[in-house]
Write a protein that holds these residues in place. Structure first.
Motif, mmCIF file in Angstrom:
data_model
loop_
_atom_site.group_PDB
_atom_site.id
_atom_site.type_symbol
_atom_site.label_atom_id
_atom_site.label_comp_id
_atom_site.label_asym_id
_atom_site.label_seq_id
_atom_site.Cartn_x
_atom_site.Cartn_y
_atom_site.Cartn_z
ATOM 1 N N PHE A 173 -28.115 -8.419 19.477
ATOM 2 C CA PHE A 173 -26.815 -7.773 19.277
ATOM 3 C C PHE A 173 -26.939 -6.298 19.637
ATOM 4 N N LEU A 174 -26.065 -5.839 20.507
ATOM 5 C CA LEU A 174 -26.069 -4.432 20.881
ATOM 6 C C LEU A 174 -25.774 -3.551 19.673
ATOM 7 N N LEU A 175 -24.763 -3.942 18.889
ATOM 8 C CA LEU A 175 -24.324 -3.157 17.742
ATOM 9 C C LEU A 175 -24.172 -4.043 16.509
ATOM 10 N N LYS A 176 -24.450 -3.462 15.362
ATOM 11 C CA LYS A 176 -24.063 -4.079 14.097
ATOM 12 C C LYS A 176 -23.085 -3.126 13.432
ATOM 13 N N LEU A 177 -21.857 -3.587 13.270
ATOM 14 C CA LEU A 177 -20.794 -2.749 12.728
ATOM 15 C C LEU A 177 -20.541 -3.118 11.273
ATOM 16 N N GLN A 178 -20.614 -2.138 10.403
ATOM 17 C CA GLN A 178 -20.264 -2.328 8.997
ATOM 18 C C GLN A 178 -18.759 -2.122 8.860
ATOM 19 N N VAL A 179 -18.072 -3.124 8.327
ATOM 20 C CA VAL A 179 -16.616 -3.040 8.170
ATOM 21 C C VAL A 179 -16.332 -2.616 6.732
ATOM 22 N N PRO A 180 -15.894 -1.382 6.524
ATOM 23 C CA PRO A 180 -15.730 -0.859 5.160
ATOM 24 C C PRO A 180 -14.379 -1.236 4.565
ATOM 25 N N TYR A 181 -14.241 -1.017 3.269
ATOM 26 C CA TYR A 181 -12.936 -1.133 2.628
ATOM 27 C C TYR A 181 -12.009 -0.046 3.171
ATOM 28 N N PRO A 182 -10.710 -0.308 3.203
ATOM 29 C CA PRO A 182 -9.784 0.753 3.630
ATOM 30 C C PRO A 182 -9.707 1.854 2.583
ATOM 31 N N THR A 183 -9.260 3.018 3.011
ATOM 32 C CA THR A 183 -9.003 4.090 2.053
ATOM 33 C C THR A 183 -7.776 3.726 1.220
ATOM 34 N N LEU A 184 -7.544 4.465 0.141
ATOM 35 C CA LEU A 184 -6.377 4.198 -0.696
ATOM 36 C C LEU A 184 -5.079 4.335 0.091
ATOM 37 N N ALA A 185 -5.009 5.365 0.942
ATOM 38 C CA ALA A 185 -3.797 5.562 1.743
ATOM 39 C C ALA A 185 -3.598 4.415 2.728
ATOM 40 N N GLU A 186 -4.692 3.963 3.365
ATOM 41 C CA GLU A 186 -4.591 2.855 4.317
ATOM 42 C C GLU A 186 -4.210 1.564 3.613
ATOM 43 N N GLU A 187 -4.791 1.336 2.430
ATOM 44 C CA GLU A 187 -4.465 0.109 1.703
ATOM 45 C C GLU A 187 -3.011 0.107 1.244
ATOM 46 N N ALA A 188 -2.500 1.266 0.876
ATOM 47 C CA ALA A 188 -1.086 1.360 0.516
ATOM 48 C C ALA A 188 -0.205 1.008 1.713
ATOM 49 N N ARG A 189 -0.590 1.475 2.898
ATOM 50 C CA ARG A 189 0.163 1.138 4.111
ATOM 51 C C ARG A 189 0.080 -0.354 4.409
ATOM 52 N N ILE A 190 -1.089 -0.951 4.166
ATOM 53 C CA ILE A 190 -1.252 -2.386 4.399
ATOM 54 C C ILE A 190 -0.332 -3.186 3.483
ATOM 55 N N VAL A 191 -0.308 -2.813 2.200
ATOM 56 C CA VAL A 191 0.530 -3.522 1.233
ATOM 57 C C VAL A 191 2.006 -3.390 1.601
ATOM 58 N N THR A 192 2.437 -2.189 1.942
ATOM 59 C CA THR A 192 3.835 -1.952 2.291
ATOM 60 C C THR A 192 4.227 -2.715 3.544
ATOM 61 N N ALA A 193 3.354 -2.658 4.566
ATOM 62 C CA ALA A 193 3.661 -3.346 5.820
ATOM 63 C C ALA A 193 3.664 -4.854 5.639
ATOM 64 N N SER A 194 2.754 -5.374 4.810
ATOM 65 C CA SER A 194 2.708 -6.811 4.565
ATOM 66 C C SER A 194 3.948 -7.280 3.821
ATOM 67 N N ALA A 195 4.389 -6.501 2.844
ATOM 68 C CA ALA A 195 5.572 -6.876 2.066
ATOM 69 C C ALA A 195 6.837 -6.870 2.923
ATOM 70 N N SER A 196 6.885 -5.972 3.909
ATOM 71 C CA SER A 196 8.070 -5.880 4.766
ATOM 72 C C SER A 196 8.025 -6.845 5.934
ATOM 73 N N GLY A 197 6.873 -7.525 6.110
ATOM 74 C CA GLY A 197 6.728 -8.458 7.218
ATOM 75 C C GLY A 197 6.342 -7.797 8.522
ATOM 76 N N ALA A 198 6.040 -6.495 8.470
ATOM 77 C CA ALA A 198 5.693 -5.781 9.695
ATOM 78 C C ALA A 198 4.247 -5.986 10.094
ATOM 79 N N LEU A 199 3.423 -6.434 9.150
ATOM 80 C CA LEU A 199 1.999 -6.606 9.415
ATOM 81 C C LEU A 199 1.674 -8.086 9.498
ATOM 82 N N GLN A 200 1.022 -8.485 10.592
ATOM 83 C CA GLN A 200 0.685 -9.886 10.803
ATOM 84 C C GLN A 200 -0.693 -10.195 10.248
ATOM 85 N N ASN A 201 -0.815 -11.409 9.724
ATOM 86 C CA ASN A 201 -2.148 -11.875 9.380
ATOM 87 C C ASN A 201 -2.671 -12.732 10.527
ATOM 88 N N ALA A 202 -3.849 -13.325 10.343
ATOM 89 C CA ALA A 202 -4.475 -14.072 11.439
ATOM 90 C C ALA A 202 -3.628 -15.253 11.895
#
Length: 338
Positions: A173-202
Motif C-alpha cells: 500500500f502506497l499510503l495508509k490513511l487514518q480516517v478521524p472523527y469529524p470536528t464538532l462543527a463538521e458533525e453539526a453540518r452532517i446532522v443538519t444536512a442529513s435531516a434536510s435530505g441534502a446529504l446522501q448516504n452510501a
C-alpha cells in the motif's frame, strides 16, 4: 505565463474539481480526499483505517464515479475464497473444456471492504494483483485493467474474527490513511444536512450517480505534470535519511546520538519502497500547491501516511502506549532539514 504553468493549471483544475464534487457528499475529511487523489496520481494503493460511519465507503464510491473508472466492491469475510476474488475456471459441457470466469478484481478501482476479515490465502491473491497487476487463474496469467487501483478498508477496533495483514502486503500500500472523527462543527453540518435530505448516504449515492468530471486519460496528463516537478538532490538525501532513521540496523545509525531514545521502539523499519513513495508523494503535494519544486514541508506532510504502516513496532512501544505516528513524528523532529 509559461507553458508549464498552463499545464499545471489544467491539472489543478481537475484536482480541485474532484475535491469540490466530493465535498458535496462528504463533509470534512479533506485529508482523506487528498490522500486518495495522491495515490491515484502516483499509481499506488490505499489502506483506509477508521471506525464505522466515517464515510470511507462513500468516499471511495464517489471518487470512482467522478473518475469514470470501472468500480467493484468486495466485502471480505472469513469464508471468502481466492476464486471469489480473482475468478475461476468453469467447465463448459457443450465444448467439453474450461472457460475463465473473471472475478470482481477485474476493474479499474476495487474497494476491498474490511480486508482484514479475509484469511491469508485470499489476502495473498490480492497481493499478486496489487504487486504485479495480474492474477493467475488455472495455469494462465491474466492482465488486470489499467489503471488498477485498490482501496482497502479496515476497522481498527475489532480483533475477533480478523486476520492481521502481513507486513509484505502492508508494504504494497502506497499510503495508509487514518480516517478521524469529524470536528464538532463538521458533525453539526452532517446532522443538519442529513435531516434536510441534502446529504446522501452510501445507498442513496448508488441511486443517484454523479457525472465524471474528467476522462480517465486525464490521469496520464496529471502524472506527467507530477513527474516534471523538480526534487533537489538535498531533498532526496533528506528523504533517504528519514527512511534510514526508521531502521534498527548499523546502516541507519549515522545519527546515533539522536536515534537511541526511540530505537528500542522499532523492530523493523521501512524498505527503499518507502523512499520511492515519499519522493513520489512529495512531488504530488508540491503539484497540489501549484509549485514545480519540492520543499522539505512537502516531505514532512506526506511522511506519516507513507511510513505509519511500514514500521513494525516492538513490545516496548506498546507498553509505553506509542503508535507508529508517534515514532514518525519523533523522527521528523530529529532528522536535519536541508
Amino acid at each position: 505565463m509559461k507553458e508549464e504553468g498552463k499545464k499545471f493549471e489544467q491539472s489543478l483544475a481537475v484536482i480541485n474539481a474532484v475535491r469540490e464534487r466530493m465535498a458535496e457528499r462528504i463533509i470534512g475529511q479533506n485529508s482523506l480526499v487528498d490522500g486518495i487523489i495522491t495515490a491515484w496520481i502516483a499509481g499506488g494503493h490505499v489502506l483506509l483505517e477508521g471506525v464505522p460511519g466515517l464515510a470511507k465507503t462513500l468516499a471511495v464510491k464517489t471518487f470512482a464515479e467522478l473518475s469514470g473508472l470501472t468500480f467493484k466492491r468486495i466485502q471480505f469475510t472469513p469464508d471468502l475464497l481466492p476464486a471469489d476474488l480473482i475468478g475461476t475456471l468453469v467447465y463448459e459441457g457443450s465444448s467439453g473444456g474450461f472457460s475463465v470466469r473473471k472475478g470482481p478484481v477485474f476493474a479499474n478501482l476495487v474497494l476491498a471492504d474490511e480486508i482484514n476479515r479475509a484469511p491469508a490465502k485470499v489476502q495473498s491473491a490480492l497481493l499478486e494483483a496489487m504487486a504485479e497487476g495480474q492474477v493467475t487463474i488455472g495455469e494462465s496469467s491474466h492482465i488486470l485493467p489499467r489503471p488498477f487501483f485498490v482501496l482497502a478498508t479496515q476497522n481498527p477496533i475489532e480483533q475477533e474474527g480478523t486476520y492481521p495483514l502481513p507486513e509484505a502486503e502492508l508494504d504494497r500500500f502506497l499510503l495508509k490513511l487514518q480516517v478521524p472523527y469529524p470536528t464538532l462543527a463538521e458533525e453539526a453540518r452532517i446532522v443538519t444536512a442529513s435531516a434536510s435530505g441534502a446529504l446522501q448516504n452510501a445507498s442513496d449515492a448508488k441511486k443517484t450517480r454523479v457525472d465524471p468530471v474528467f476522462a480517465p486519460e486525464a490521469l496520464y496528463s496529471i502524472r506527467k505534470d507530477a513527474d516534471s516537478v523538480r526534487c533537489d538532490e538535498s531533498i532526496v538525501q533528506y528523504i533517504v535519511s528519514l527512511v534510514a532513521a526508521t531502521r534498527p540496523s548499523p546502516e541507519g545509525r549515522k545519527e546515533r546520538k539522536v536515534r537511541d531514545d526511540y530505537q528500542k521502539y522499532i523492530s523493523f523499519g521501512a524498505s527503499p519502497r518507502a523512499s520511492i513513495a515519499l519522493h513520489s508523494c512529495a512531488k504530488i503535494r508540491a503539484l497540489f500547491e501549484g509549485r514545480d519544486f519540492v520543499l522539505p514541508e512537502d516531505v514532512k506532510a506526506v511522511a506519516p501516511a507513507v511510513l505509519r504502516h511500514r514500521l513494525v513496532l516492538s513490545y516496548e512501544a506498546g507498553s509505553d502506549g506509542l503508535s507508529s505516528d508517534d515514532i514518525v513524528a519523533r523522527i521528523l523532529s530529529l532528522v536535519s532539514i536541508p
